[in-house]
Design a protein around this motif. Structure first.
Motif, PDB file in Angstrom:
ATOM      1  N   SER A  71       0.949  -1.090   0.225  1.00  0.00           N
ATOM      2  CA  SER A  71       0.219   0.044   0.247  1.00  0.00           C
ATOM      3  C   SER A  71       0.826   1.422  -0.046  1.00  0.00           C
ATOM      4  O   SER A  71       1.883   1.405   0.833  1.00  0.00           O
ATOM      5  CB  SER A  71      -0.895   0.158   1.180  1.00  0.00           C
ATOM      6  OG  SER A  71      -1.573   1.079   1.577  1.00  0.00           O
ATOM      7  N   ASP A  72       0.447   2.324  -0.751  1.00  0.00           N
ATOM      8  CA  ASP A  72       1.235   3.625  -0.867  1.00  0.00           C
ATOM      9  C   ASP A  72       1.101   4.221   0.602  1.00  0.00           C
ATOM     10  O   ASP A  72       2.016   4.797   1.115  1.00  0.00           O
ATOM     11  CB  ASP A  72       0.531   4.643  -1.865  1.00  0.00           C
ATOM     12  CG  ASP A  72       0.931   3.671  -3.225  1.00  0.00           C
ATOM     13  OD1 ASP A  72       1.789   3.235  -3.360  1.00  0.00           O
ATOM     14  OD2 ASP A  72       0.272   4.270  -4.134  1.00  0.00           O
ATOM     15  N   ILE A  73       0.073   3.844   1.324  1.00  0.00           N
ATOM     16  CA  ILE A  73      -0.416   4.615   2.616  1.00  0.00           C
ATOM     17  C   ILE A  73       0.684   4.118   3.534  1.00  0.00           C
ATOM     18  O   ILE A  73       1.343   4.738   4.227  1.00  0.00           O
ATOM     19  CB  ILE A  73      -1.827   4.555   3.271  1.00  0.00           C
ATOM     20  CG1 ILE A  73      -2.800   5.190   2.004  1.00  0.00           C
ATOM     21  CG2 ILE A  73      -1.913   4.857   4.600  1.00  0.00           C
ATOM     22  CD1 ILE A  73      -4.189   4.867   2.365  1.00  0.00           C
ATOM     23  N   ALA A  74       0.928   2.866   3.523  1.00  0.00           N
ATOM     24  CA  ALA A  74       1.971   2.004   4.439  1.00  0.00           C
ATOM     25  C   ALA A  74       3.400   2.661   3.748  1.00  0.00           C
ATOM     26  O   ALA A  74       3.932   2.939   4.927  1.00  0.00           O
ATOM     27  CB  ALA A  74       1.828   0.597   4.170  1.00  0.00           C
ATOM     28  N   ASN A  75       3.768   2.720   2.862  1.00  0.00           N
ATOM     29  CA  ASN A  75       4.915   3.224   2.405  1.00  0.00           C
ATOM     30  C   ASN A  75       4.960   4.793   3.237  1.00  0.00           C
ATOM     31  O   ASN A  75       6.281   5.101   3.516  1.00  0.00           O
ATOM     32  CB  ASN A  75       5.198   3.123   0.916  1.00  0.00           C
ATOM     33  CG  ASN A  75       5.245   1.845   0.516  1.00  0.00           C
ATOM     34  OD1 ASN A  75       5.359   0.822   1.145  1.00  0.00           O
ATOM     35  ND2 ASN A  75       5.129   1.690  -0.908  1.00  0.00           N
ATOM     36  N   ALA A  76       4.060   5.496   2.977  1.00  0.00           N
ATOM     37  CA  ALA A  76       4.185   6.789   3.400  1.00  0.00           C
ATOM     38  C   ALA A  76       4.427   7.013   4.931  1.00  0.00           C
ATOM     39  O   ALA A  76       4.857   7.887   5.333  1.00  0.00           O
ATOM     40  CB  ALA A  76       2.849   7.574   2.967  1.00  0.00           C
ATOM     41  N   LYS A  77       3.768   6.198   5.490  1.00  0.00           N
ATOM     42  CA  LYS A  77       3.908   6.086   7.097  1.00  0.00           C
ATOM     43  C   LYS A  77       4.991   5.722   7.309  1.00  0.00           C
ATOM     44  O   LYS A  77       5.568   5.879   8.596  1.00  0.00           O
ATOM     45  CB  LYS A  77       2.676   5.517   7.567  1.00  0.00           C
ATOM     46  CG  LYS A  77       1.421   6.097   7.389  1.00  0.00           C
ATOM     47  CD  LYS A  77       1.120   7.265   8.323  1.00  0.00           C
ATOM     48  CE  LYS A  77      -0.121   7.706   8.509  1.00  0.00           C
ATOM     49  NZ  LYS A  77      -0.417   8.991   9.362  1.00  0.00           N
ATOM     50  N   ALA A  78       5.737   4.782   6.575  1.00  0.00           N
ATOM     51  CA  ALA A  78       7.040   4.101   6.954  1.00  0.00           C
ATOM     52  C   ALA A  78       8.106   5.154   7.340  1.00  0.00           C
ATOM     53  O   ALA A  78       9.042   4.953   7.867  1.00  0.00           O
ATOM     54  CB  ALA A  78       7.184   3.019   5.896  1.00  0.00           C
TER      55      ALA A  78
END
Length: 265
Positions: A71-78
């Motif tokens: 998920s792009d959201i997961a990548n952004a939060k990482a």
């Protein structure tokens, strides 16, 4: 000029050497700990958990049936910790993710009514010191419902993170951060003088013993439709909290196999 250049070169070389040493310590420290997230609903919590892990030197992430991943959201939060996500293992069940683990601990933000042995965070850190050479899985449940009863049965121990009575809801990534910090702190401060030289059995071996034991109980009529649920749960709890070595596991398996064959004749 040459002297100044040589000094700066030596300084840079020394600095890079220290970075390499620190990187080695980082990976050696965390090489046996798996963070396992079960049925995570929001990908942002996966990314935030990855960040919480890496800041405290943990690198192995396992995901059990996440709702949305990658998920792009997961990548952004990482935020700079995407490598944890890229190397994450995804499985369809908790049992599959625990196959090679020697110790499985379920973490919860609230107290659970369960017969599974409970530990404080401090007691857990002491226990992890005995498993430094063994694969360990720290399991976190779904954000809303936590770990199910079936998932709890796969855990050797349960740890509840204490919170204020005024508000007990703890974010998933926050729970991962709390564990990761406590582990990082204990790994760098506490030296365990006693070393356990015996090999601990894997989760799959212990599960095989449980299945064989339950089969014998079924064959002998000890387990009935009336008591099946409670006895099955109790057998899981008894064996999961038992710290078996490979030799002890082989003894159990040998005896139970003989009994099972004798009953089947």
């Amino acid at each position: 000029l040459f002297y100044e250049f040589a000094c700066r070169f030596c300084y840079i070389q020394s600095w890079l050497h220290n970075i390499i040493l620190l990187d080695s310590v980082y990976y050696i420290m965390s090489s046996n700990i798996n963070i396992v997230l079960v049925n995570t609903s929001h990908p942002g919590n996966i990314g935030s958990s990855a960040r919480a892990m890496k800041t405290m030197g943990l690198k192995y992430l396992k995901l059990v049936s996440p709702k949305k991943f990658p998920s792009d959201i997961a990548n952004a939060k990482a935020v700079g910790c995407v490598d944890i996500l890229d190397n994450a293992t995804v499985t369809t069940s908790l049992a599959k993710s625990l196959t090679t683990s020697k110790l499985t601990v379920g973490l919860s933000a609230r107290s659970r009514k369960s017969n599974i042995p409970c530990l404080t965070l401090s007691e857990l850190m002491d226990l992890l010191g005995k498993y430094k050479n063994d694969e360990v899985s720290i399991v976190f449940g779904n954000e809303q419902s936590g770990l199910s009863n079936e998932e709890l049965k796969l855990c050797n121990y349960l740890v509840s993170i204490p919170t204020s009575n005024a508000y007990t809801s703890l974010n998933l990534a926050s729970a991962v951060q709390i564990f990761s910090y406590e582990y990082f702190k204990s790994s760098n401060v506490v030296e365990h003088t006693s070393q356990d030289t015996n090999d601990h059995v894997s989760h799959s071996t212990k599960q095989h013993i449980i299945d064989l034991f339950l089969s014998v109980m079924f064959s002998l009529g000890i387990i009935t439709n009336k008591n099946k649920k409670s006895l099955t749960q109790n057998v899981h709890i008894i064996f999961n909290k038992t710290d078996l070595t490979d030799n002890e596991a082989n003894l159990y398996l040998g005896i139970l196999s003989k009994i099972h064959k004798a009953i089947e004749k």
